[in-house]
Design a protein around this motif. Structure first.
Motif, PDB file in Angstrom:
ATOM      1  N   ARG A  15      38.602  34.177  52.907  1.00  0.00           N
ATOM      2  CA  ARG A  15      40.296  34.214  53.091  1.00  0.00           C
ATOM      3  C   ARG A  15      40.718  32.781  53.237  1.00  0.00           C
ATOM      4  NH1 ARG A  15      43.232  38.889  56.520  1.00  0.00           N
ATOM      5  NH2 ARG A  15      41.704  40.023  54.898  1.00  0.00           N
ATOM      6  N   ALA A  16      39.872  31.827  54.243  1.00  0.00           N
ATOM      7  CA  ALA A  16      40.476  30.728  54.541  1.00  0.00           C
ATOM      8  C   ALA A  16      40.677  29.967  53.601  1.00  0.00           C
ATOM      9  CB  ALA A  16      39.653  30.103  55.922  1.00  0.00           C
ATOM     10  N   LEU A  17      39.944  30.002  52.469  1.00  0.00           N
ATOM     11  CA  LEU A  17      39.988  28.996  51.490  1.00  0.00           C
ATOM     12  C   LEU A  17      41.468  29.293  50.805  1.00  0.00           C
ATOM     13  CD1 LEU A  17      36.589  29.513  49.734  1.00  0.00           C
ATOM     14  CD2 LEU A  17      37.155  27.595  51.446  1.00  0.00           C
ATOM     15  N   LEU A  18      42.143  30.301  50.928  1.00  0.00           N
ATOM     16  CA  LEU A  18      43.259  30.571  50.184  1.00  0.00           C
ATOM     17  C   LEU A  18      44.546  29.672  50.718  1.00  0.00           C
ATOM     18  CD1 LEU A  18      43.246  34.425  49.546  1.00  0.00           C
ATOM     19  CD2 LEU A  18      42.507  32.489  47.871  1.00  0.00           C
ATOM     20  N   GLY A  19      44.283  29.208  51.903  1.00  0.00           N
ATOM     21  CA  GLY A  19      45.433  28.634  52.821  1.00  0.00           C
ATOM     22  C   GLY A  19      46.655  29.245  53.045  1.00  0.00           C
ATOM     23  N   ARG A  20      47.571  28.871  52.895  1.00  0.00           N
ATOM     24  CA  ARG A  20      49.041  29.501  53.297  1.00  0.00           C
ATOM     25  C   ARG A  20      49.719  29.984  52.032  1.00  0.00           C
ATOM     26  NH1 ARG A  20      51.822  25.936  58.215  1.00  0.00           N
ATOM     27  NH2 ARG A  20      50.315  26.200  59.546  1.00  0.00           N
ATOM     28  N   THR A  21      49.320  29.417  51.019  1.00  0.00           N
ATOM     29  CA  THR A  21      50.065  29.704  49.690  1.00  0.00           C
ATOM     30  C   THR A  21      48.714  30.258  48.915  1.00  0.00           C
ATOM     31  OG1 THR A  21      49.473  27.390  48.846  1.00  0.00           O
ATOM     32  CG2 THR A  21      51.680  27.638  49.701  1.00  0.00           C
ATOM     33  N   SER A  22      48.755  31.562  48.876  1.00  0.00           N
ATOM     34  CA  SER A  22      47.728  32.390  48.102  1.00  0.00           C
ATOM     35  C   SER A  22      48.313  32.404  46.535  1.00  0.00           C
ATOM     36  CB  SER A  22      47.368  33.697  48.622  1.00  0.00           C
ATOM     37  OG  SER A  22      47.139  33.404  49.959  1.00  0.00           O
ATOM     38  N   THR A  23      47.470  31.935  45.931  1.00  0.00           N
ATOM     39  CA  THR A  23      47.816  31.960  44.408  1.00  0.00           C
ATOM     40  C   THR A  23      46.648  32.586  43.705  1.00  0.00           C
ATOM     41  OG1 THR A  23      46.917  30.003  43.787  1.00  0.00           O
ATOM     42  CG2 THR A  23      49.007  29.730  44.529  1.00  0.00           C
ATOM     43  N   ALA A  24      47.084  32.951  42.475  1.00  0.00           N
ATOM     44  CA  ALA A  24      46.015  33.963  41.576  1.00  0.00           C
ATOM     45  C   ALA A  24      44.959  32.760  41.156  1.00  0.00           C
ATOM     46  CB  ALA A  24      46.598  34.394  40.296  1.00  0.00           C
ATOM     47  N   GLY A  25      45.310  31.392  41.010  1.00  0.00           N
ATOM     48  CA  GLY A  25      44.288  30.377  40.570  1.00  0.00           C
ATOM     49  C   GLY A  25      43.475  30.383  41.684  1.00  0.00           C
ATOM     50  N   ARG A  26      43.905  30.329  43.053  1.00  0.00           N
ATOM     51  CA  ARG A  26      42.867  30.038  44.013  1.00  0.00           C
ATOM     52  C   ARG A  26      41.957  31.411  44.077  1.00  0.00           C
ATOM     53  NH1 ARG A  26      47.031  27.228  48.336  1.00  0.00           N
ATOM     54  NH2 ARG A  26      46.978  25.281  47.377  1.00  0.00           N
ATOM     55  N   VAL A  27      42.413  32.529  43.913  1.00  0.00           N
ATOM     56  CA  VAL A  27      41.776  33.781  43.864  1.00  0.00           C
ATOM     57  C   VAL A  27      40.535  33.861  42.838  1.00  0.00           C
ATOM     58  CG1 VAL A  27      41.599  36.266  43.766  1.00  0.00           C
ATOM     59  CG2 VAL A  27      43.581  35.179  45.117  1.00  0.00           C
ATOM     60  N   ALA A  28      40.876  33.428  41.601  1.00  0.00           N
ATOM     61  CA  ALA A  28      40.225  33.271  40.643  1.00  0.00           C
ATOM     62  C   ALA A  28      39.266  32.156  40.885  1.00  0.00           C
ATOM     63  CB  ALA A  28      40.877  32.991  39.412  1.00  0.00           C
ATOM     64  N   ASP A  29      39.324  31.294  41.631  1.00  0.00           N
ATOM     65  CA  ASP A  29      38.470  30.111  41.929  1.00  0.00           C
ATOM     66  C   ASP A  29      37.348  30.856  42.907  1.00  0.00           C
ATOM     67  OD1 ASP A  29      39.640  27.973  40.478  1.00  0.00           O
ATOM     68  OD2 ASP A  29      40.521  27.261  42.242  1.00  0.00           O
ATOM     69  N   ILE A  30      37.826  31.422  43.848  1.00  0.00           N
ATOM     70  CA  ILE A  30      36.859  32.293  44.669  1.00  0.00           C
ATOM     71  C   ILE A  30      35.924  33.186  43.876  1.00  0.00           C
ATOM     72  CG2 ILE A  30      36.635  34.072  46.388  1.00  0.00           C
ATOM     73  CD1 ILE A  30      39.055  32.405  47.656  1.00  0.00           C
ATOM     74  N   LEU A  31      36.449  34.076  43.207  1.00  0.00           N
ATOM     75  CA  LEU A  31      35.827  35.230  42.420  1.00  0.00           C
ATOM     76  C   LEU A  31      34.777  34.715  41.365  1.00  0.00           C
ATOM     77  CD1 LEU A  31      38.345  37.799  42.006  1.00  0.00           C
ATOM     78  CD2 LEU A  31      36.819  37.752  43.761  1.00  0.00           C
ATOM     79  N   ARG A  32      35.277  33.313  40.738  1.00  0.00           N
ATOM     80  CA  ARG A  32      34.479  32.651  39.705  1.00  0.00           C
ATOM     81  C   ARG A  32      33.254  32.050  40.582  1.00  0.00           C
ATOM     82  NH1 ARG A  32      37.528  28.989  38.829  1.00  0.00           N
ATOM     83  NH2 ARG A  32      38.528  29.762  37.226  1.00  0.00           N
ATOM     84  N   ASP A  33      33.515  31.512  41.686  1.00  0.00           N
ATOM     85  CA  ASP A  33      32.197  30.964  42.450  1.00  0.00           C
ATOM     86  C   ASP A  33      31.517  31.940  42.800  1.00  0.00           C
ATOM     87  OD1 ASP A  33      33.182  28.302  42.400  1.00  0.00           O
ATOM     88  OD2 ASP A  33      34.029  28.450  44.240  1.00  0.00           O
ATOM     89  N   ARG A  34      32.063  33.379  43.170  1.00  0.00           N
ATOM     90  CA  ARG A  34      31.036  34.473  43.884  1.00  0.00           C
ATOM     91  C   ARG A  34      30.259  34.990  42.506  1.00  0.00           C
ATOM     92  NH1 ARG A  34      29.503  34.710  48.866  1.00  0.00           N
ATOM     93  NH2 ARG A  34      31.383  35.243  50.057  1.00  0.00           N
ATOM     94  N   ILE A  35      30.844  35.353  41.563  1.00  0.00           N
ATOM     95  CA  ILE A  35      30.297  35.605  40.263  1.00  0.00           C
ATOM     96  C   ILE A  35      29.018  34.677  40.028  1.00  0.00           C
ATOM     97  CG2 ILE A  35      30.244  35.838  37.577  1.00  0.00           C
ATOM     98  CD1 ILE A  35      33.309  36.886  38.248  1.00  0.00           C
ATOM     99  N   ALA A  36      29.213  33.238  39.908  1.00  0.00           N
ATOM    100  CA  ALA A  36      28.183  32.186  39.635  1.00  0.00           C
ATOM    101  C   ALA A  36      26.974  32.522  40.773  1.00  0.00           C
ATOM    102  CB  ALA A  36      28.803  30.950  39.425  1.00  0.00           C
ATOM    103  N   GLU A  37      27.338  32.868  41.900  1.00  0.00           N
ATOM    104  CA  GLU A  37      26.244  32.644  43.045  1.00  0.00           C
ATOM    105  C   GLU A  37      25.671  34.147  42.728  1.00  0.00           C
ATOM    106  OE1 GLU A  37      28.689  32.897  46.436  1.00  0.00           O
ATOM    107  OE2 GLU A  37      29.087  30.640  46.354  1.00  0.00           O
ATOM    108  N   GLY A  38      26.033  35.176  41.828  1.00  0.00           N
ATOM    109  CA  GLY A  38      25.104  36.397  41.736  1.00  0.00           C
ATOM    110  C   GLY A  38      25.840  37.456  42.778  1.00  0.00           C
ATOM    111  N   PHE A  39      26.809  37.171  43.489  1.00  0.00           N
ATOM    112  CA  PHE A  39      27.351  38.121  44.522  1.00  0.00           C
ATOM    113  C   PHE A  39      27.893  39.547  43.803  1.00  0.00           C
ATOM    114  CE2 PHE A  39      30.651  39.841  47.228  1.00  0.00           C
ATOM    115  CZ  PHE A  39      30.004  40.134  48.389  1.00  0.00           C
ATOM    116  N   PHE A  40      28.387  38.993  42.758  1.00  0.00           N
ATOM    117  CA  PHE A  40      29.022  40.126  41.725  1.00  0.00           C
ATOM    118  C   PHE A  40      28.115  39.963  40.429  1.00  0.00           C
ATOM    119  CE2 PHE A  40      33.084  39.688  43.892  1.00  0.00           C
ATOM    120  CZ  PHE A  40      33.034  40.805  44.769  1.00  0.00           C
TER     121      PHE A  40
END
Length: 233
Positions: A15-40
């Protein structure tokens, strides 16, 4: 219930990676990384409510992030079922490598002397060696991906950078089919070093030949493992 707890505990730290201006792009970045790591992993359903609560974002923001990742071919929406991490077909894998050949081989072909800035390639090789020493095979896979991202960057095109980023993120979905990540990733570290050496010497056409054989071998190895894995899927 256990799956929901795992999603919350796995993503709340992001959540801290989103900063104060949560955007869909930043959420996508987090989920993309999690998918790449195999979390999903491929085939997993992404629970909208749990992910939204874990990241502290609205449903609309999360759905826009899902849309972005669906456009990148990392997710697929199934009517009345939800959003899932894509399972790539054998044909997808072949197509990805055809595109890699076009982009990466073209990027190294024209490298001459003096050579361009190869710092990102050297950094990726250094990271790969460190990962191999500590037997971090998934980290070695990440370093390998960064090496090829840096190869694409030699073209000096923002559009090619974007294509390579999506292509390599999609390729990570295939890597999850490898039962032995060490066997797949470790041999290619030495080949990265060889390609880097050719580029440092300004021998772009030599690097192209090395890279072409590299991609052919990697594709054959992936297809062998991936076709076996997907037979039982």
């Amino acid at each position: 219930m256990a799956a929901r707890v795992a999603v919350r505990s796995g993503l709340e730290g992001d959540r801290a990676l989103l900063g104060r201006t949560s955007t869909a792009g930043r959420v996508a970045d987090i989920l993309r990384d999690r998918i790449a790591e195999g979390f999903f992993p491929p085939g997993d359903r992404l629970p909208e409510d749990e992910i939204g609560r874990a990241l502290g974002v609205s449903r609309n923001t999360l759905r826009e992030a899902f849309r972005l990742l669906t456009h990148e071919r990392l997710l697929v929406h199934e009517m009345n079922r939800g959003v899932f991490v894509r399972r790539l077909s054998v044909e997808d894998v072949v197509d990805l490598f055809q595109l890699r050949r076009l982009l990466e081989c073209a990027a190294v072909r024209t490298v001459g002397s003096p050579s361009p800035d190869l710092g990102a390639l050297r950094d990726a090789v250094k990271a790969g060696r460190g990962a191999a020493r500590r037997r971090g095979w998934q980290d070695l896979g990440t370093a390998n991906i960064r090496f090829h991202q840096a190869i694409g960057a030699l073209a000096g095109s923002a559009r090619i950078d974007e294509i390579m980023r999506g292509l390599l993120a999609e390729l990570r979905l295939v890597f999850h089919a490898m039962a032995d990540p060490r066997r797949f990733h470790e041999p290619y570290l030495a080949r990265n070093v060889e390609i880097l050496g050719a580029l440092e010497a300004g021998k772009g056409k030599v690097a192209e030949r090395l890279l072409g054989r590299y991609l052919d071998d990697a594709l054959a190895q992936l297809l062998d493992a991936y076709s076996e894995r997907t037979k039982g899927a």
